[in-house]
Design a protein around this motif. Sequence first.
Motif, mmCIF file in Angstrom:
data_model
loop_
_atom_site.group_PDB
_atom_site.id
_atom_site.type_symbol
_atom_site.label_atom_id
_atom_site.label_comp_id
_atom_site.label_asym_id
_atom_site.label_seq_id
_atom_site.Cartn_x
_atom_site.Cartn_y
_atom_site.Cartn_z
ATOM 1 N N UNK A 97 0.842 -1.191 0.000
ATOM 2 C CA UNK A 97 0.000 0.000 0.000
ATOM 3 C C UNK A 97 0.880 1.246 0.000
ATOM 4 N N UNK A 98 0.469 2.249 -0.781
ATOM 5 C CA UNK A 98 1.243 3.477 -0.906
ATOM 6 C C UNK A 98 0.483 4.643 -0.287
ATOM 7 N N UNK A 99 1.199 5.451 0.506
ATOM 8 C CA UNK A 99 0.563 6.566 1.196
ATOM 9 C C UNK A 99 1.473 7.779 1.112
ATOM 10 N N UNK A 100 0.935 8.896 0.617
ATOM 11 C CA UNK A 100 1.764 10.080 0.481
ATOM 12 C C UNK A 100 0.972 11.363 0.376
ATOM 13 N N UNK A 101 1.694 12.450 0.238
ATOM 14 C CA UNK A 101 1.118 13.803 0.164
ATOM 15 C C UNK A 101 1.439 14.409 -1.195
ATOM 16 N N UNK A 102 0.471 15.111 -1.745
ATOM 17 C CA UNK A 102 0.701 15.831 -2.995
ATOM 18 C C UNK A 102 1.121 17.266 -2.692
ATOM 19 N N UNK A 103 2.197 17.707 -3.292
ATOM 20 C CA UNK A 103 2.599 19.113 -3.246
ATOM 21 C C UNK A 103 2.142 19.750 -4.554
ATOM 22 N N UNK A 104 1.160 20.639 -4.447
ATOM 23 C CA UNK A 104 0.580 21.243 -5.645
ATOM 24 C C UNK A 104 1.578 22.146 -6.355
ATOM 25 N N UNK A 105 1.629 22.013 -7.675
ATOM 26 C CA UNK A 105 2.469 22.876 -8.508
ATOM 27 C C UNK A 105 1.633 23.401 -9.667
ATOM 28 N N UNK A 106 1.484 24.727 -9.781
ATOM 29 C CA UNK A 106 0.776 25.265 -10.948
ATOM 30 C C UNK A 106 1.401 24.721 -12.229
ATOM 31 N N UNK A 107 0.560 24.335 -13.177
ATOM 32 C CA UNK A 107 1.058 23.701 -14.397
ATOM 33 C C UNK A 107 0.150 24.076 -15.560
ATOM 34 N N UNK A 108 0.710 24.753 -16.540
ATOM 35 C CA UNK A 108 -0.102 25.239 -17.654
ATOM 36 C C UNK A 108 -0.653 24.090 -18.494
ATOM 37 N N UNK A 109 0.103 22.995 -18.617
ATOM 38 C CA UNK A 109 -0.387 21.851 -19.387
ATOM 39 C C UNK A 109 -1.596 21.223 -18.705
ATOM 40 N N UNK A 110 -1.547 21.132 -17.379
ATOM 41 C CA UNK A 110 -2.687 20.583 -16.641
ATOM 42 C C UNK A 110 -3.885 21.525 -16.719
ATOM 43 N N UNK A 111 -3.615 22.823 -16.725
ATOM 44 C CA UNK A 111 -4.687 23.809 -16.870
ATOM 45 C C UNK A 111 -5.385 23.632 -18.225
ATOM 46 N N UNK A 112 -4.586 23.406 -19.262
ATOM 47 C CA UNK A 112 -5.150 23.179 -20.596
ATOM 48 C C UNK A 112 -5.909 21.853 -20.663
ATOM 49 N N UNK A 113 -5.415 20.850 -19.934
ATOM 50 C CA UNK A 113 -6.100 19.556 -19.872
ATOM 51 C C UNK A 113 -7.496 19.735 -19.272
ATOM 52 N N UNK A 114 -7.588 20.534 -18.206
ATOM 53 C CA UNK A 114 -8.881 20.774 -17.575
ATOM 54 C C UNK A 114 -9.805 21.554 -18.500
ATOM 55 N N UNK A 115 -9.241 22.470 -19.265
ATOM 56 C CA UNK A 115 -10.026 23.203 -20.267
ATOM 57 C C UNK A 115 -10.643 22.228 -21.271
ATOM 58 N N UNK A 116 -9.863 21.236 -21.701
ATOM 59 C CA UNK A 116 -10.358 20.241 -22.650
ATOM 60 C C UNK A 116 -11.469 19.386 -22.035
ATOM 61 N N UNK A 117 -11.328 19.024 -20.775
ATOM 62 C CA UNK A 117 -12.397 18.266 -20.109
ATOM 63 C C UNK A 117 -13.676 19.082 -20.041
ATOM 64 N N UNK A 118 -13.529 20.384 -19.777
ATOM 65 C CA UNK A 118 -14.697 21.260 -19.733
ATOM 66 C C UNK A 118 -15.371 21.315 -21.095
ATOM 67 N N UNK A 119 -14.577 21.504 -22.137
ATOM 68 C CA UNK A 119 -15.134 21.617 -23.486
ATOM 69 C C UNK A 119 -15.772 20.308 -23.937
ATOM 70 N N UNK A 120 -15.290 19.191 -23.404
ATOM 71 C CA UNK A 120 -15.861 17.886 -23.745
ATOM 72 C C UNK A 120 -17.105 17.571 -22.917
ATOM 73 N N UNK A 121 -17.464 18.454 -21.993
ATOM 74 C CA UNK A 121 -18.649 18.244 -21.178
ATOM 75 C C UNK A 121 -18.451 17.265 -20.040
ATOM 76 N N UNK A 122 -17.190 16.976 -19.692
ATOM 77 C CA UNK A 122 -16.916 15.999 -18.634
ATOM 78 C C UNK A 122 -16.742 16.637 -17.260
ATOM 79 N N UNK A 123 -16.541 17.950 -17.248
ATOM 80 C CA UNK A 123 -16.320 18.663 -15.988
ATOM 81 C C UNK A 123 -17.051 19.998 -16.036
ATOM 82 N N UNK A 124 -17.683 20.355 -14.927
ATOM 83 C CA UNK A 124 -18.270 21.683 -14.774
ATOM 84 C C UNK A 124 -17.763 22.288 -13.470
ATOM 85 N N UNK A 125 -17.767 23.591 -13.398
ATOM 86 C CA UNK A 125 -17.416 24.273 -12.152
ATOM 87 C C UNK A 125 -18.667 24.376 -11.289
ATOM 88 N N UNK A 126 -18.615 23.769 -10.115
ATOM 89 C CA UNK A 126 -19.734 23.840 -9.177
ATOM 90 C C UNK A 126 -19.521 25.075 -8.305
#
Length: 323
Positions: free
Chosen positions: A262-291
């Motif tokens: 079993x693996x257990x750890x912490x995520x250290x958030x790093x702003x990432x423009x590629x991930x931001x663009x990935x989320x934009x694509x999910x939004x445009x595909x109708x898979x994610x909305x901002x609640x």
Amino acid sequence: MMAIVYTKYGTTDVLKFKEVEKPTPKDNEVRIKVHAASVNSWDWDLLRGTPYLVRLGGLLKPKYNILGADIAGRIEAVGRDVKQFLPGDEVFGDISGCGWGGFAEYVCADENALTLKPASMAFEEAAAMPQTAVLTLQGLRDKGRIQKGQKVLINGAGGGVGTFAVQIAKSFGAEVTGVDNTSKLAMLLSVGADQVIDYTKEDFTQHGQHYDLILDVVGNRSIFDYKRSLSPNGTYVMVGGSMARIFQVLFLGAWISMIGSKKMGILIHKPNINDQNFMKELFEAGKVVSVIDRRYPLSEVAEALRYLGEGHPKGKVVIRVEH
């Protein structure tokens, strides 16, 4: 321009709505006319100066006098070295890596922190996304190695991070269980959760179910409780919680990961423009909305932060900037 300013750590009482000088973009920056910004737990921590780790760069007083990392707006001016954007472009982004300042009518930001906003995405929807959605994506995909068909549990699923986590996990083909209080369960089902657990009535660490991946937003259990709820090769990823829980996962989690499957750890958030663009694509595909739970005018950022700090939001809290 008008902005929400603070010069010392404290409660929301130290925030002042006042007129300040309009910023001038550096060579690699653009100036954005802010239309919306969103409130994050990081803003809350920086306001209070606790935990003390957030004071790096500003031990006795804040390094930045205007909070606000997630913004959406229209570019008004560009520095001479800017190549990606033109005046009039509508953009959004996480500007925590280039000076903060989103709780204002205008802000300057490095062009590499920004993504073009789709026409189908409202400014408020765009502002709700960058920090929380990217944090969640990195926790599930990069740290958690999420796979199609896995059983995934989101602890603290009803807030800003959690609502994105449910939707992102579903987009990867996982079976998702969301944990939160009674008032948020219907909303979680509406954004795609397969099952929901009311923590006021049931302890998910005690009912015998096992999960391939647990994304923990609140860090309110012992690490051994989480370990018990993991499948034999499961992964636990902490993205939020108290300093005591963080240190427990840092040290005991590393030990558990070394001696077992079993693996257990912490995520250290790093702003990432590629991930931001990935989320934009999910939004445009109708898979994610901002609640979005609540919207506040710029002059009421203090009330918005107070609402966030009390732990009430169902999704995101957004600041609407009217000029």
